[in-house]
Design an enzyme around this catalytic site. Sequence first.
Site, PDB file in Angstrom:
ATOM      1  CD  GLU A 197      38.206  37.491  39.757  1.00  0.00           C
ATOM      2  OE1 GLU A 197      38.254  36.634  40.658  1.00  0.00           O
ATOM      3  OE2 GLU A 197      37.298  37.530  38.888  1.00  0.00           O
TER       4      GLU A 197
ATOM      5  CE  LYS B 124      35.620  36.063  44.948  1.00  0.00           C
ATOM      6  NZ  LYS B 124      35.694  35.440  43.607  1.00  0.00           N
TER       7      LYS B 124
ATOM      8  CB  CYS C 253      34.412  37.552  40.711  1.00  0.00           C
ATOM      9  SG  CYS C 253      33.689  36.345  39.580  1.00  0.00           S
TER      10      CYS C 253
END
Length: 506
Positions: free
Chosen positions: A268, A329, A381
């Site tokens: 990430e 995301k 994540c």
Amino acid sequence: MQWLTRSGWIGNGLSLVAGALITLTLAPFDLWPLTFIACIVLYLSLSEISPSQAAWRGWWFGFGLFASGTSWVYVSIHDYGAASAPLALFLTVLFVAGLALFLALFGWLWVRFFRQSGHTISNAVAFAALWVVIEAFRGWFLTGFPWLYIGYSQLHGPLAGLAPLGGVWLLSFVLALSSVLLLTLWKNQQWQSRLGAGVVLAVILSLGFTLQTKEWTQPSGAPLSVTAIQGNIEQNLKWDPEQIEAQLLLYQSMTLNAAPSDLIIWPETAVPVLKEQAVGYLNSMDRIITQRDSALITGVPLRQNDSNGYLRYYNAITTLGDSQGEYLKQKLVPFGEYVPLQDVLRGVIAFFDLPMSDFARGPSQQVPINAKGYKIAPYICYEVVYPEFAAVLAAQSDILLTISNDTWFGTSIGPMQHLQMAQMRALEAGRWMIRATNNGVSALIDPHGVISVTVPQFQQAVLRGSVVPMQGLTPYLRWQSWPLILLCVLSLLTAILQRRTHRIRF
């Protein structure tokens, strides 16, 4: 057991301890039998008290659970959020106390609407149904905090085979149900109830064991070699403008020095600048990766116009070489990636002004990315901890991928908990999972949720291994939690009707 079932500080204290036991059932401790003790203590502690007392009792259980299981929040706030120790402690306690309200709600609802006298099978089913409802509600309310579900304790337990049937929430349901059924075997004086409880427990256990060897999915192609780069960049250096070039050169050199592979994964925000500011670097890497006939997938922030035409920032995944697609995301971390009520909180303390804490949520209905001709479900994540969210993309994909930066956890148990949830996603989907992180735990996880390859935490390392594209849908990917939702709704409605009937007879 009157000291447990009645109101008072002894019962509250025991509930606090029971809640803390849940943490010991999860990674890295994995003492899963303690789940039954914790659930039995909570069930008994709610058996003879009023709804208001039950709310208080449940709150203490929740405080024990989250104080022990999410203590890593202090590390994030103090070590990386620039908050003083007293302030970090205050915010951590406030966080834990707020999460404990979910268990307070559980206690109040159970006693007010569903609890019946005696230790019966119907009571056990209703208790388990309400438990799952509250877990699911906690995973949704205010974007959700789907952490510390008791079902994760069975990742390598005897009931793991049930995960592809109904996911982690089915495991939570079965654990809560089994706990009260064990109590029924011990406390109920009627042989019919004992026999029924014993039969249900035997069926659950046999299914759990039998299905562990069931192959719900099949290979859809040859194995793909994988290289995951773990840069181990310190969090306080990651967004330092003077360190950006060094970080980019580090990932480039670690990649070039590694043997060629089909898939190369960076974690990430491995590229710690906006994508538009790293065009030259990314184009150079694209040429290198293309010459190697590889696909590179990396995290990189970017900005673009949203559906309303506003320029927004996104935590994203981009692809190079033999790969296509981009992913923005969708599940953002509060305060880490966006600040609720930011007009009020920005500038109050440094914690509310962390770097890259103004991301926008990516659009829903995004499709998997494509690499080497296969569809890969990307999770950034925090996203991998949402069971239903992860299942939607997994059902469209051949391989699962999660990239993360767990540096925020420090040396706490947080990264191990995060890894365990990624393992559960692989087990639920019957697919290989690639996990690439900044400082660990980077790993390749097989379709049974077992780690195939890993590298040490807190070190610069190159993970090498292979994954197999998979096809076919597990029952969970096909139907998700709808069968379990129907079961829970029917169970709770039945409990309400039985309770009313019991009152009428009196």
